[in-house]
Design a protein around this motif. Structure first.
Motif, PDB file in Angstrom:
ATOM      1  N   ALA A  12      55.960 -87.396 -36.662  1.00  0.00           N
ATOM      2  CA  ALA A  12      56.070 -86.175 -35.651  1.00  0.00           C
ATOM      3  C   ALA A  12      54.880 -86.479 -34.341  1.00  0.00           C
ATOM      4  O   ALA A  12      55.273 -86.400 -33.131  1.00  0.00           O
ATOM      5  N   GLY A  13      53.903 -87.380 -34.879  1.00  0.00           N
ATOM      6  CA  GLY A  13      53.049 -87.920 -33.743  1.00  0.00           C
ATOM      7  C   GLY A  13      53.517 -88.877 -33.032  1.00  0.00           C
ATOM      8  O   GLY A  13      53.438 -88.573 -31.667  1.00  0.00           O
ATOM      9  N   ALA A  14      54.705 -89.753 -33.225  1.00  0.00           N
ATOM     10  CA  ALA A  14      55.276 -90.558 -32.516  1.00  0.00           C
ATOM     11  C   ALA A  14      56.055 -89.995 -31.565  1.00  0.00           C
ATOM     12  O   ALA A  14      55.976 -90.096 -30.333  1.00  0.00           O
ATOM     13  N   LEU A  15      56.778 -89.170 -32.096  1.00  0.00           N
ATOM     14  CA  LEU A  15      58.005 -88.555 -31.333  1.00  0.00           C
ATOM     15  C   LEU A  15      57.397 -87.361 -30.219  1.00  0.00           C
ATOM     16  O   LEU A  15      57.944 -87.484 -29.217  1.00  0.00           O
ATOM     17  N   HIS A  16      56.423 -86.729 -30.750  1.00  0.00           N
ATOM     18  CA  HIS A  16      55.736 -85.764 -30.123  1.00  0.00           C
ATOM     19  C   HIS A  16      55.292 -86.246 -28.823  1.00  0.00           C
ATOM     20  O   HIS A  16      55.495 -85.786 -27.413  1.00  0.00           O
ATOM     21  N   ALA A  17      54.698 -87.697 -28.802  1.00  0.00           N
ATOM     22  CA  ALA A  17      54.245 -88.337 -27.534  1.00  0.00           C
ATOM     23  C   ALA A  17      55.165 -88.518 -26.390  1.00  0.00           C
ATOM     24  O   ALA A  17      55.030 -88.438 -25.371  1.00  0.00           O
ATOM     25  N   ILE A  18      56.501 -89.023 -26.863  1.00  0.00           N
ATOM     26  CA  ILE A  18      57.238 -89.245 -25.824  1.00  0.00           C
ATOM     27  C   ILE A  18      58.157 -87.921 -25.359  1.00  0.00           C
ATOM     28  O   ILE A  18      58.714 -87.912 -24.087  1.00  0.00           O
ATOM     29  N   LEU A  19      58.446 -86.976 -25.956  1.00  0.00           N
ATOM     30  CA  LEU A  19      59.302 -85.906 -25.827  1.00  0.00           C
ATOM     31  C   LEU A  19      58.732 -84.717 -24.875  1.00  0.00           C
ATOM     32  O   LEU A  19      59.372 -83.954 -24.364  1.00  0.00           O
ATOM     33  N   GLU A  20      57.303 -84.724 -25.154  1.00  0.00           N
ATOM     34  CA  GLU A  20      56.684 -83.708 -24.583  1.00  0.00           C
ATOM     35  C   GLU A  20      57.067 -83.513 -23.127  1.00  0.00           C
ATOM     36  O   GLU A  20      57.097 -82.622 -22.403  1.00  0.00           O
ATOM     37  N   GLN A  21      57.327 -84.929 -22.610  1.00  0.00           N
ATOM     38  CA  GLN A  21      57.572 -85.091 -21.034  1.00  0.00           C
ATOM     39  C   GLN A  21      58.892 -85.248 -20.707  1.00  0.00           C
ATOM     40  O   GLN A  21      59.569 -85.791 -19.585  1.00  0.00           O
ATOM     41  N   THR A  22      59.859 -85.013 -21.651  1.00  0.00           N
ATOM     42  CA  THR A  22      61.459 -85.484 -21.347  1.00  0.00           C
ATOM     43  C   THR A  22      62.197 -84.240 -21.810  1.00  0.00           C
ATOM     44  O   THR A  22      62.199 -83.498 -22.764  1.00  0.00           O
ATOM     45  N   PRO A  23      63.030 -83.812 -20.775  1.00  0.00           N
ATOM     46  CA  PRO A  23      63.857 -82.604 -21.060  1.00  0.00           C
ATOM     47  C   PRO A  23      64.723 -82.835 -22.525  1.00  0.00           C
ATOM     48  O   PRO A  23      65.678 -83.699 -22.419  1.00  0.00           O
ATOM     49  N   SER A  24      64.504 -82.275 -23.412  1.00  0.00           N
ATOM     50  CA  SER A  24      65.067 -82.474 -24.621  1.00  0.00           C
ATOM     51  C   SER A  24      65.250 -81.390 -25.623  1.00  0.00           C
ATOM     52  O   SER A  24      64.366 -80.409 -25.395  1.00  0.00           O
ATOM     53  N   THR A  25      65.824 -81.470 -26.682  1.00  0.00           N
ATOM     54  CA  THR A  25      65.777 -80.392 -28.044  1.00  0.00           C
ATOM     55  C   THR A  25      65.475 -81.032 -29.160  1.00  0.00           C
ATOM     56  O   THR A  25      65.919 -82.133 -29.377  1.00  0.00           O
ATOM     57  N   TRP A  26      64.356 -80.397 -29.990  1.00  0.00           N
ATOM     58  CA  TRP A  26      63.994 -80.943 -30.968  1.00  0.00           C
ATOM     59  C   TRP A  26      64.539 -80.084 -32.318  1.00  0.00           C
ATOM     60  O   TRP A  26      64.012 -78.926 -32.311  1.00  0.00           O
ATOM     61  N   PRO A  38      64.125 -66.661 -42.956  1.00  0.00           N
ATOM     62  CA  PRO A  38      64.585 -66.868 -41.626  1.00  0.00           C
ATOM     63  C   PRO A  38      63.595 -67.459 -40.692  1.00  0.00           C
ATOM     64  O   PRO A  38      62.534 -67.394 -40.736  1.00  0.00           O
ATOM     65  N   ALA A  39      64.290 -68.335 -40.053  1.00  0.00           N
ATOM     66  CA  ALA A  39      63.349 -69.156 -38.780  1.00  0.00           C
ATOM     67  C   ALA A  39      63.114 -68.244 -37.941  1.00  0.00           C
ATOM     68  O   ALA A  39      63.710 -67.448 -37.211  1.00  0.00           O
ATOM     69  N   ARG A  40      61.788 -68.563 -37.132  1.00  0.00           N
ATOM     70  CA  ARG A  40      61.202 -67.695 -36.062  1.00  0.00           C
ATOM     71  C   ARG A  40      61.509 -68.368 -34.876  1.00  0.00           C
ATOM     72  O   ARG A  40      61.333 -69.681 -34.950  1.00  0.00           O
ATOM     73  N   ASP A  41      61.847 -67.834 -33.567  1.00  0.00           N
ATOM     74  CA  ASP A  41      61.931 -68.478 -32.246  1.00  0.00           C
ATOM     75  C   ASP A  41      60.625 -69.222 -32.303  1.00  0.00           C
ATOM     76  O   ASP A  41      59.631 -68.452 -32.271  1.00  0.00           O
ATOM     77  N   LEU A  42      60.727 -70.202 -31.470  1.00  0.00           N
ATOM     78  CA  LEU A  42      59.372 -70.946 -31.322  1.00  0.00           C
ATOM     79  C   LEU A  42      59.166 -71.320 -29.690  1.00  0.00           C
ATOM     80  O   LEU A  42      60.455 -71.307 -28.950  1.00  0.00           O
ATOM     81  N   PRO A  43      58.057 -71.133 -29.216  1.00  0.00           N
ATOM     82  CA  PRO A  43      57.810 -71.679 -27.701  1.00  0.00           C
ATOM     83  C   PRO A  43      58.248 -73.100 -27.241  1.00  0.00           C
ATOM     84  O   PRO A  43      58.003 -73.801 -28.279  1.00  0.00           O
ATOM     85  N   ASP A  44      58.576 -73.428 -26.132  1.00  0.00           N
ATOM     86  CA  ASP A  44      58.870 -74.653 -25.797  1.00  0.00           C
ATOM     87  C   ASP A  44      57.410 -75.295 -25.627  1.00  0.00           C
ATOM     88  O   ASP A  44      56.502 -74.751 -25.540  1.00  0.00           O
ATOM     89  N   ILE A  45      57.557 -76.715 -26.039  1.00  0.00           N
ATOM     90  CA  ILE A  45      56.076 -77.611 -25.745  1.00  0.00           C
ATOM     91  C   ILE A  45      56.591 -78.380 -24.410  1.00  0.00           C
ATOM     92  O   ILE A  45      57.314 -79.350 -24.556  1.00  0.00           O
ATOM     93  N   GLY A  46      56.084 -77.978 -23.302  1.00  0.00           N
ATOM     94  CA  GLY A  46      56.344 -78.690 -22.055  1.00  0.00           C
ATOM     95  C   GLY A  46      57.895 -78.690 -21.861  1.00  0.00           C
ATOM     96  O   GLY A  46      58.390 -77.546 -22.042  1.00  0.00           O
ATOM     97  N   SER A  47      58.422 -79.623 -21.430  1.00  0.00           N
ATOM     98  CA  SER A  47      60.035 -79.581 -21.411  1.00  0.00           C
ATOM     99  C   SER A  47      60.849 -79.730 -22.696  1.00  0.00           C
ATOM    100  O   SER A  47      61.980 -80.008 -22.703  1.00  0.00           O
ATOM    101  N   LEU A  48      60.034 -79.827 -23.848  1.00  0.00           N
ATOM    102  CA  LEU A  48      60.846 -79.930 -25.028  1.00  0.00           C
ATOM    103  C   LEU A  48      61.125 -78.560 -25.541  1.00  0.00           C
ATOM    104  O   LEU A  48      60.423 -77.747 -25.958  1.00  0.00           O
ATOM    105  N   ARG A  49      62.396 -78.311 -25.935  1.00  0.00           N
ATOM    106  CA  ARG A  49      62.761 -77.067 -26.606  1.00  0.00           C
ATOM    107  C   ARG A  49      62.699 -77.262 -28.063  1.00  0.00           C
ATOM    108  O   ARG A  49      63.088 -78.303 -28.578  1.00  0.00           O
ATOM    109  N   LEU A  50      62.412 -76.233 -28.973  1.00  0.00           N
ATOM    110  CA  LEU A  50      62.315 -76.432 -30.397  1.00  0.00           C
ATOM    111  C   LEU A  50      63.360 -75.700 -30.934  1.00  0.00           C
ATOM    112  O   LEU A  50      63.716 -74.496 -30.601  1.00  0.00           O
ATOM    113  N   ARG A  51      64.304 -76.274 -31.595  1.00  0.00           N
ATOM    114  CA  ARG A  51      65.362 -75.384 -32.443  1.00  0.00           C
ATOM    115  C   ARG A  51      65.120 -75.323 -34.048  1.00  0.00           C
ATOM    116  O   ARG A  51      65.403 -76.396 -34.559  1.00  0.00           O
TER     117      ARG A  51
END
Ligand code: ADP
Ligand code: G6P
Length: 465
Positions: A35-49, A58-71
Motif C-alpha cells: 500500500a505504501g509503495a503504490l500509494h506514492a506513485i498513484l496519488e499523482q496519476t489519473p488512475s483507479t485502484w 456492502p462496500a461504501r463509496d470512497l472519496p478520491d485521493i488526488g487523481s486516484l479513484r477508489l473502487r
C-alpha cells in the motif's frame, strides 16, 4: 461508470477504515509495503485502484485521493475467512515464505479464493477504458490476470508479486498449483522482486505446462509472457520532506531523551508476522544480556510490532509468545525505570516512524524470509546524517541491493549476536561509508524508478514467435 487508462488491482485499498475513539470514521494509510509503495506513485496519476477497504458487508463509496479513484470490492464474513485469512494468508503466505510456518490446505478456502478473484477481475474489467493498462498486485489475486484476459482481451495486463516466489519443490505441494500458475501467466508481464523467482516460474511452467522459452520470456500457446525482476522501493522524497519537519526533529530529540541520552538504541519495526524473525531477534538480544555482553544501563531495544491478521491462529500464537518473552526479558534484566525492551504493539503515522528511525543507532531488520522489506530502505532514507548501522537479513530482498548493511543469517542466533555487537562497535567512519553508499543507491532507485521500469517494460511491444 467512470473508466481509467490505468487500473491497479490489489487486495487492500491504500486506506483503512478506522473508527476513532469518539466513534467518528476516519481513513488512514494501511500499514504494509504494498500500500505504501503504490500509494506514492498513484496519488499523482489519473488512475483507479480496485481493492477491499477492510470490514465485511456492502462496500461504501470512497472519496478520491488526488487523481486516484477508489473502487471498493466487498467481502462477506465467509469470504474474509476463506479467501483472505484462509487461502491467501494461511496457505499461500506461509508456503511462499519458505514454509517457515506450516501451510494449511483447505478445499473450501480455494472456492472462496476463486470466487473473490472473479469479483476483483469483474470490477477491474468494468473500470478499465478500452486499451487500458491493468496492473494486478500480489498473491491474493493470482487468478485475476487470466480472468481479466478472458473478460477484456483488449487491455494490457501486468502482474507483480510483492512476496517471494518459492522454489518449485515447495510450489508443487499446492493442490491447485496448475490453476495458480496459469492464472498468473494470464499477464503480459509478470514482475518479481528477485531474478530467482522468474527462474523458478520458468522451470515450473516448463514442467507443468510444457512451455518453451527462457527465464525472461515464457512461450505459452501463441503468446509470450515476459517475466523479470523489478525490486520495489520507497518514496525517498516523501521521507526527506518528513525528515525536515520540525515536529519530526523535535520528536526524535524527545525520544532520544526519553530512552536515555547516553544509551545505544537498537530499533526494529515490523508487522507482527512470523516471517519477520522477531523471536530469533529476542533470543539473540536476551542472550547478549544474559552473557553480560550488553548492559541495560547503556543499551536499550525498541520493538515496534504493528498488529496484523489478528484473527489468523498462527498470528495470535505468535503474539502471545512474543509478549511472554518480552515480559520475561524485562522481568529478568530490566531495572526500575529502565526496561530492557520497549514493546509497542500499535500503528504509527509516518512522521512518528521517521522520528523513530532517526533515533536508532542500530536498525535491526532480520526477517527469516521477506520479498523486499521496505522498513530497511525507510531507515536509510530517514537518516539526516551518516550515522547509524543497518543489520539486515540475507533473506530479505533488500539484501541484494543494500550490500553495505551488516548482512546476517537470522537463523544463526550466534551469528546474529556477533553481528549486533559488530554493528554496535563499528567506528563512525565505517558507518559513514556504509550509509553513504546505501543512501546513494536508494536515491537513484526509488519508488518512481520502480514504477517507471515496470510500466515501460509492460508497454513494450512483444513479437509473437
Ligand atoms: P510488509 O510489507 O511485509 O509489511 P515491509 O517492511 O516491506 O513489510 O513494509 C512495511 C510497511 O509498513 C513499511 O512501509 C512501514 O513503514 C509500515 N509500518 C511498519 N510498522 C508500522 C507501524 N507500527 N505503523 C504504521 N506503519 C508501519
Ligand atoms: C505484505 C503483502 C501485502 C499486504 C501487506 C499487509 O506487504 O505483500 O500484499 O497488503 O503485507 O498485510 P495485510 O494482510 O494487512 O494486507
Amino acid at each position: 461508470m467512470r473508466q481509467s487508462s490505468l487500473v491497479v488491482v490489489a487486495n487492500r485499498l491504500p486506506l483503512d477504515d478506522n473508527v476513532a475513539p469518539d466513534g467518528a470514521c476516519e481513513w488512514r494509510r494501511s500499514p504494509g509495503g504494498l500500500a505504501g509503495a503504490l500509494h506514492a506513485i498513484l496519488e499523482q496519476t489519473p488512475s483507479t485502484w480496485v481493492g477491499w477497504g477492510g470490514g465485511t458487508g456492502p462496500a461504501r463509496d470512497l472519496p478520491d485521493i488526488g487523481s486516484l479513484r477508489l473502487r471498493p470490492v466487498s467481502l462477506s464474513e465467509d469470504e474474509l475467512r476463506g479467501y483472505y485469512e484462509g487461502f491467501a494468508n494461511s496457505t499461500l503466505w506461509p508456503l511462499y515464505h519458505d514454509a517457515v510456518e506450516q501451510p494449511v490446505f483447505d478445499r473450501e478456502w480455494w472456492l472462496a479464493y476463486r470466487a473473490v478473484n472473479r469479483r476483483f477481475a469483474e470490477a477491474a474489467a468494468e473500470v478499465a477504458e478500452p486499451g487500458a493498462t491493468v496492473w494486478v498486485q500480489d498473491y491474493h489475486l493470482q487468478l485475476v490476470p487470466q480472468m481479466i484476459r478472458e473478460l477484456r482481451p483488449d487491455v494490457r495486463i501486468g502482474f507483480f508479486l510483492h512476496v517471494p516466489f518459492p522454489p518449485p519443490e515447495l510450489f508443487m505441494q499446492l493442490p491447485r498449483r496448475l490453476e495458480l500458475l496459469q492464472g498468473m501467466l494470464g499477464a503480459d508481464l509478470v514482475g518479481f522482486q528477485r531474478p530467482q523467482a522468474a527462474h523458478n516460474v520458468a522451470q515450473l511452467a516448463a514442467k507443468l505446462l510444457g512451455t518453451r522459452g527462457a527465464d525472461d520470456a515464457i512461450i505459452l500457446d501463441d503468446r509470450v509472457v515476459r517475466t523479470g525482476a523489478f525490486p520495489v522501493s520507497i518514496d525517498v522524497a516523501e521521507m526527506r520532506t518528513l525528515n525536515a519537519r520540525p515536529y519530526v526533529v523535535n520528536q526524535a530529540h524527545q525520544l532520544r531523551h526519553d530512552l536515555g541520552a547516553h544509551k545505544r538504541v537498537l530499533l526494529s519495526v515490523d508487522r507482527l508476522d512470523y516471517t519477520k524473525g522477531i523471536e530469533h531477534r529476542l533470543t539473540a538480544y536476551s542472550e547478549l544480556l544474559r552473557d553480560g555482553r550488553i548492559k541495560v544501563r547503556d543499551t536499550v531495544m525498541v520493538q515496534v510490532a504493528v498488529p496484523s491478521r489478528e484473527r489468523v491462529e498462527s498470528y495470535r500464537g505468535l503474539r502471545d509468545r512474543i509478549e511472554r518473552e518480552v515480559g520475561r526479558i524485562n522481568g529478568e534484566y530490566g531495572r526500575v525505570g529502565e526496561p530492557a525492551i520497549h514493546y509497542l504493539n500499535q500503528p504509527f503515522d509516518r512522521a512518528d516512524l521517521a522520528a523513530l528511525y532517526q533515533t536508532a543507532d542500530v536498525m535491526v531488520v532480520t526477517p527469516l524470509r521477506d520479498g523486499m522489506n521496505l522498513v530497511a530502505k525507510e531507515f536509510v532514507a530517514a537518516r539526516r546524517d551518516d550515522t547509524g548501522a543497518l543489520v539486515l537479513s540475507e533473506f530479505a530482498g533488500a539484501a541484494a541491493e543494500l550490500e553495505d548493511a551488516f548482512l546476517v543469517n537470522p537463523h544463526d542466533v550466534d551469528g546474529l549476536k556477533e553481528t549486533l555487537l559488530q554493528a554496535l562497535a563499528a567506528p563512525p567512519e565505517e558507518l559513514a561509508t556504509r550509509m553513504k553508499a546505501m543512501r546513494a543507491y536508494i536515491t537513484s532507485n526509488d519508488i518512481h524508478a520502480w514504477a517507471r521500469a515496470y510500466l515501460t517494460s509492460l508497454e513494450k511491444p512483444v513479437l509473437v514467435p
